[in-house]
Design a protein around this motif. Structure first.
Motif, PDB file in Angstrom:
ATOM      1  N   MET A  70       0.847  -1.197   0.000  1.00  0.00           N
ATOM      2  CA  MET A  70       0.000   0.000   0.000  1.00  0.00           C
ATOM      3  C   MET A  70       0.882   1.247   0.000  1.00  0.00           C
ATOM      4  O   MET A  70       1.870   1.310   0.728  1.00  0.00           O
TER       5      MET A  70
ATOM      6  N   PRO B 259      -5.667   3.211   4.550  1.00  0.00           N
ATOM      7  CA  PRO B 259      -6.065   3.140   3.143  1.00  0.00           C
ATOM      8  C   PRO B 259      -7.183   4.109   2.768  1.00  0.00           C
ATOM      9  O   PRO B 259      -7.115   4.745   1.709  1.00  0.00           O
TER      10      PRO B 259
ATOM     11  N   ARG C 253      -6.732   7.165   0.040  1.00  0.00           N
ATOM     12  CA  ARG C 253      -7.592   7.319  -1.145  1.00  0.00           C
ATOM     13  C   ARG C 253      -8.252   8.694  -1.154  1.00  0.00           C
ATOM     14  O   ARG C 253      -8.361   9.332  -2.198  1.00  0.00           O
TER      15      ARG C 253
ATOM     16  N   TYR D 221      -6.138   6.113  -7.658  1.00  0.00           N
ATOM     17  CA  TYR D 221      -5.274   5.144  -6.985  1.00  0.00           C
ATOM     18  C   TYR D 221      -6.051   3.871  -6.709  1.00  0.00           C
ATOM     19  O   TYR D 221      -7.173   3.921  -6.227  1.00  0.00           O
ATOM     20  N   GLU D 222      -5.435   2.745  -7.037  1.00  0.00           N
ATOM     21  CA  GLU D 222      -6.060   1.446  -6.755  1.00  0.00           C
ATOM     22  C   GLU D 222      -4.993   0.466  -6.316  1.00  0.00           C
ATOM     23  O   GLU D 222      -3.817   0.655  -6.621  1.00  0.00           O
ATOM     24  N   ARG D 223      -5.431  -0.593  -5.642  1.00  0.00           N
ATOM     25  CA  ARG D 223      -4.522  -1.692  -5.309  1.00  0.00           C
ATOM     26  C   ARG D 223      -4.811  -2.861  -6.249  1.00  0.00           C
ATOM     27  O   ARG D 223      -5.964  -3.166  -6.549  1.00  0.00           O
TER      28      ARG D 223
ATOM     29  N   GLY E  40       1.989  -3.431  -6.359  1.00  0.00           N
ATOM     30  CA  GLY E  40       0.544  -3.509  -6.201  1.00  0.00           C
ATOM     31  C   GLY E  40      -0.152  -2.159  -6.283  1.00  0.00           C
ATOM     32  O   GLY E  40      -1.376  -2.099  -6.264  1.00  0.00           O
ATOM     33  N   ASP E  41       0.628  -1.088  -6.382  1.00  0.00           N
ATOM     34  CA  ASP E  41       0.022   0.243  -6.480  1.00  0.00           C
ATOM     35  C   ASP E  41      -0.203   0.596  -7.945  1.00  0.00           C
ATOM     36  O   ASP E  41       0.716   0.517  -8.766  1.00  0.00           O
TER      37      ASP E  41
END
Ligand SMILES: [Fe+2]
Length: 184
Positions: free
Chosen positions: A1, A16, A20, A30-32, A124-125
């Motif tokens: 994250m 988180p 966001r 922005y997403e994971r 993962g970002d």
């Protein structure tokens, strides 16, 4: 994250939902995304293949026409010259979209109205810096990052520098997520 800092206000965000909210507030999507461990070292074609569905969705949503994998390590030829291109304040006429599969780095975003925001990204970002947004980018101490890039212009990455020098006032600090303190 990712972690987010606002250096001028000495604020950091780890939650988180807060991250966001802060990023949405300055127009950053922005997403994971899950990154299976083998993807970090897989050949570029395999990396792209494994995100086929995700990339198709992003292309449809943002009008991106090409995708590639950028791989930067301390062994990359002319690394310092390459990093110097990223680390000066600039903007692009197209979105800058990065899905990080390994390594880490720091985007500094310079919003039109508001303080500069540092976003430390890791595997993962998935981040979208919209066209026209002033920003710059530095690697963390490991000097390595691997990321999928998406482009609206097939010619690829074209920076337009502001030459403002504002980037000189911000250290590319990589702190990672907070660690639990023993005995507390
Ligand atoms: Fe950029």
């Amino acid at each position: 994250m990712a972690t987010v800092r606002i250096p001028d206000k000495e604020r950091r965000f780890f939650d988180p939902a807060e991250i966001r909210r802060e990023l949405a507030g300055i127009g950053i999507d922005y997403e994971r995304v899950a990154v299976p461990p083998e993807i970090a070292t897989a050949p570029a074609a395999r990396v792209l293949e494994s995100y086929d569905e995700e990339l198709a969705k992003l292309k449809a949503r943002g009008g991106y026409v090409t995708a590639d994998v950028i791989d930067v390590t301390p062994a990359t030829p002319n690394l310092d010259a390459m990093l110097a291109k990223f680390s000066r304040e600039h903007w692009h006429d197209e979105d800058e979209v990065r899905l990080v599969v390994s390594g880490s780095g720091v985007f500094h975003i310079h919003p039109k109205n508001g303080p500069i925001v540092a976003i430390e990204v890791e595997a993962g970002d998935l981040i979208r810096v919209p066209a026209g947004t002033l920003h710059w980018f530095d690697l963390c101490d490991t000097r390595s990052i691997r990321a999928i890039r998406l482009f609206q212009d097939p010619a690829g990455w074209t920076p337009r520098y502001t030459d403002s020098g504002v980037d000189q006032g911000y250290q590319p600090i990589c702190m990672g997520p907070p660690r639990p303190v023993a005995g507390v």
